[in-house]
Motif scaffolding. Structure first.
Motif, PDB file in Angstrom:
ATOM      1  N   GLY A   1       0.827  -1.281  -0.085  1.00 24.57           N
ATOM      2  CA  GLY A   1      -0.023  -0.024   0.231  1.00 24.57           C
ATOM      3  C   GLY A   1       0.669   1.256   0.066  1.00 24.57           C
ATOM      4  N   GLN A   2       0.315   2.262  -0.316  1.00 27.08           N
ATOM      5  CA  GLN A   2       1.069   3.782  -0.346  1.00 27.08           C
ATOM      6  C   GLN A   2       1.099   4.529   0.817  1.00 27.08           C
ATOM      7  OE1 GLN A   2      -0.784   5.384  -3.855  1.00 27.08           O
ATOM      8  NE2 GLN A   2       0.225   4.216  -5.377  1.00 27.08           N
ATOM      9  N   ILE A   3      -0.105   4.178   1.774  1.00 31.35           N
ATOM     10  CA  ILE A   3      -0.325   5.052   2.886  1.00 31.35           C
ATOM     11  C   ILE A   3       0.848   4.805   3.878  1.00 31.35           C
ATOM     12  CG2 ILE A   3      -1.755   5.274   5.048  1.00 31.35           C
ATOM     13  CD1 ILE A   3      -4.186   5.144   3.340  1.00 31.35           C
ATOM     14  N   SER A   4       1.506   5.611   4.384  1.00 33.13           N
ATOM     15  CA  SER A   4       2.534   5.440   5.404  1.00 33.13           C
ATOM     16  C   SER A   4       2.246   5.916   6.770  1.00 33.13           C
ATOM     17  CB  SER A   4       3.942   6.292   4.625  1.00 33.13           C
ATOM     18  OG  SER A   4       3.703   7.551   4.677  1.00 33.13           O
TER      19      SER A   4
ATOM     20  N   VAL B   1      -7.928   1.623   8.853  1.00 30.27           N
ATOM     21  CA  VAL B   1      -8.327   1.035   7.504  1.00 30.27           C
ATOM     22  C   VAL B   1     -10.103   1.023   7.296  1.00 30.27           C
ATOM     23  CG1 VAL B   1      -8.540  -0.984   5.765  1.00 30.27           C
ATOM     24  CG2 VAL B   1      -6.428  -0.513   6.971  1.00 30.27           C
ATOM     25  N   ASP B   2     -10.499   1.808   6.293  1.00 29.01           N
ATOM     26  CA  ASP B   2     -11.788   1.870   5.915  1.00 29.01           C
ATOM     27  C   ASP B   2     -12.101   0.857   4.760  1.00 29.01           C
ATOM     28  OD1 ASP B   2     -14.489   2.384   5.388  1.00 29.01           O
ATOM     29  OD2 ASP B   2     -14.409   4.382   6.046  1.00 29.01           O
ATOM     30  N   PRO B   3     -12.740  -0.032   4.723  1.00 29.79           N
ATOM     31  CA  PRO B   3     -12.783  -0.992   3.505  1.00 29.79           C
ATOM     32  C   PRO B   3     -13.662  -0.236   2.605  1.00 29.79           C
ATOM     33  CG  PRO B   3     -13.092  -2.261   5.314  1.00 29.79           C
ATOM     34  CD  PRO B   3     -13.124  -0.966   5.849  1.00 29.79           C
TER      35      PRO B   3
ATOM     36  N   THR C   1      -8.501   1.074  -0.919  1.00 34.24           N
ATOM     37  CA  THR C   1      -8.230   0.239  -1.637  1.00 34.24           C
ATOM     38  C   THR C   1      -7.071  -0.392  -1.345  1.00 34.24           C
ATOM     39  OG1 THR C   1      -7.234   1.249  -3.376  1.00 34.24           O
ATOM     40  CG2 THR C   1      -9.406   1.288  -3.506  1.00 34.24           C
ATOM     41  N   ALA C   2      -6.788  -1.814  -2.095  1.00 38.14           N
ATOM     42  CA  ALA C   2      -5.084  -2.647  -1.911  1.00 38.14           C
ATOM     43  C   ALA C   2      -4.243  -1.460  -2.231  1.00 38.14           C
ATOM     44  CB  ALA C   2      -5.313  -3.715  -2.550  1.00 38.14           C
TER      45      ALA C   2
ATOM     46  N   ASP D   1      -3.336  -5.413   0.344  1.00 39.88           N
ATOM     47  CA  ASP D   1      -4.654  -6.630   0.371  1.00 39.88           C
ATOM     48  C   ASP D   1      -4.787  -7.276   1.653  1.00 39.88           C
ATOM     49  OD1 ASP D   1      -2.231  -8.080   0.379  1.00 39.88           O
ATOM     50  OD2 ASP D   1      -2.591  -9.083  -1.664  1.00 39.88           O
ATOM     51  N   GLU D   2      -3.457  -7.545   2.668  1.00 36.37           N
ATOM     52  CA  GLU D   2      -4.014  -8.236   3.631  1.00 36.37           C
ATOM     53  C   GLU D   2      -4.578  -7.444   4.844  1.00 36.37           C
ATOM     54  OE1 GLU D   2       0.257  -8.864   4.030  1.00 36.37           O
ATOM     55  OE2 GLU D   2       0.130 -10.793   3.513  1.00 36.37           O
ATOM     56  N   ALA D   3      -4.483  -5.883   4.697  1.00 30.86           N
ATOM     57  CA  ALA D   3      -5.155  -5.063   5.571  1.00 30.86           C
ATOM     58  C   ALA D   3      -6.909  -5.258   5.220  1.00 30.86           C
ATOM     59  CB  ALA D   3      -4.451  -3.641   5.495  1.00 30.86           C
TER      60      ALA D   3
END
Length: 329
Positions: free
Chosen positions: A85-88, A93-95, A99-100, A105-107
């Protein structure tokens, strides 16, 4: 990436040639683990990690542990770095929003089972989780990350692949020497039949460590695939295990497509899969982890098989959790 085949064969030429690089990799891993004062978030931290690269069953184990803790009334928070993912910055996480591409994807897979907090720096995720009410944290991966004080460290091992050829990356799949990792572990969890003698190896190196057995089993609704014609695809650490599960369910799997772990599906990949399934009047099936990486329009035509871990000795699992919770009191 796909794991090189020689990683899981007896050591040969390639492993020998690359072993000096493996020694360097191991040196920097040991150096990273030394001299770090781990952050204590003030609540128990349980880590589901491994000693090798690639999928071993960490995420299903994390989910299974969270369910057992939730049944005791604990407020569980998952923490992960959000691989891929790009978020650092520390983020819940809000589904419905993420997004992945954002969080990995695991989050997203974990988010179906409880609050998930991603951050490149695990202490930042832990602080946010505790601030939002978590009273126990589960780390999906992070066994080689020394930044958090862990109350329980579990090493997850795939029974079919074990510790591979016993060499360190890139000569083999190991992230660190087995003996070093077992020296920090509270228990080993073998997923699937122990075809590589993991139990024996662990007991030889550290007889004090309990070895637990678990199996990935499909949820009951997966039985709907029995007798169906299926086109299957998976971009996980061990795609063949997913395909074998479909066979065991009685599905007629006419095509199997393996992609690298965490593969980002291109439009041409998906178009090919959809067209092949349509031409064969087959059901297109994948894993929950892959499903999280698919665009919404493709999800409408893809089915998933959800799995969970069944433990051989559930009482042993509960004793480990008791130990972790007790250590924090």
């Amino acid at each position: 990436m796909k794991a090189p085949g020689f990683w899981y064969r007896p050591p040969g030429l390639m492993a020998g040639l690359l072993s000096p690089l493996g020694a360097v990799y191991g040196y920097f891993t040991r150096r990273r683990l030394r001299g770090v004062r781990p952050f204590d978030p003030g609540v128990p931290v349980i880590c589901a990690g491994n000693l090798v690269a690639g999928g071993q069953g960490k995420t299903p184990l994390a989910i299974a542990l969270a369910a057992r803790l939730a049944s005791r009334g604990r407020q569980v928070g998952f923490i992960t770095r959000g691989y891929g993912g790009q978020i650092s910055e520390a983020t819940r996480v809000d589904p419905l929003v993420h997004t992945a591409v954002d969080v990995g994807d695991e989050a997203l897979l974990l988010a179906a089972h409880g609050p998930v907090y991603v951050a490149r720096q695990r202490p930042a995720a832990a602080r946010l989780a505790v601030a939002e009410g978590a009273d126990v944290l589960i780390m999906d991966d992070g066994f080689q990350n020394p930044s958090l004080h862990k109350g329980l460290s579990l090493v997850v091992v795939d029974g079919g692949s074990g510790f591979g050829n016993g060499h360190l990356i890139p000569a083999g799949p190991l992230r660190e020497r087995v003996a070093d990792g077992l020296g920090r572990a509270d228990a080993v969890v073998v997923i699937g039949r122990d075809a590589r003698g993991v139990d024996r190896q662990v007991r030889q190196m550290n007889p004090a460590i309990p070895v637990l057995q678990g199996d990935l089993v499909p949820e009951d609704d997966a039985r709907r695939l029995a007798g169906q014609t299926v086109v299957a695809f998976a971009g996980i650490g061990r795609p063949h295990k997913f395909f074998a599960m479909l066979d065991g369910l009685g599905a007629d799997v006419i095509s199997r497509f393996s992609f690298p772990d965490h593969h980002t599906y291109r439009p041409e990949d998906l178009q090919r899969l959809v067209e092949m399934a349509a031409a064969a009047e087959a059901t297109l099936v994948t894993t929950t982890k892959d499903f999280a990486r698919l665009p919404p329009d493709i999800r409408k035509v893809v089915e998933i098989v959800e799995v969970s871990i069944a433990f051989t000795d559930e009482a042993a699992v509960d004793r480990l959790l008791d130990r972790a919770l007790g250590r924090s009191n």
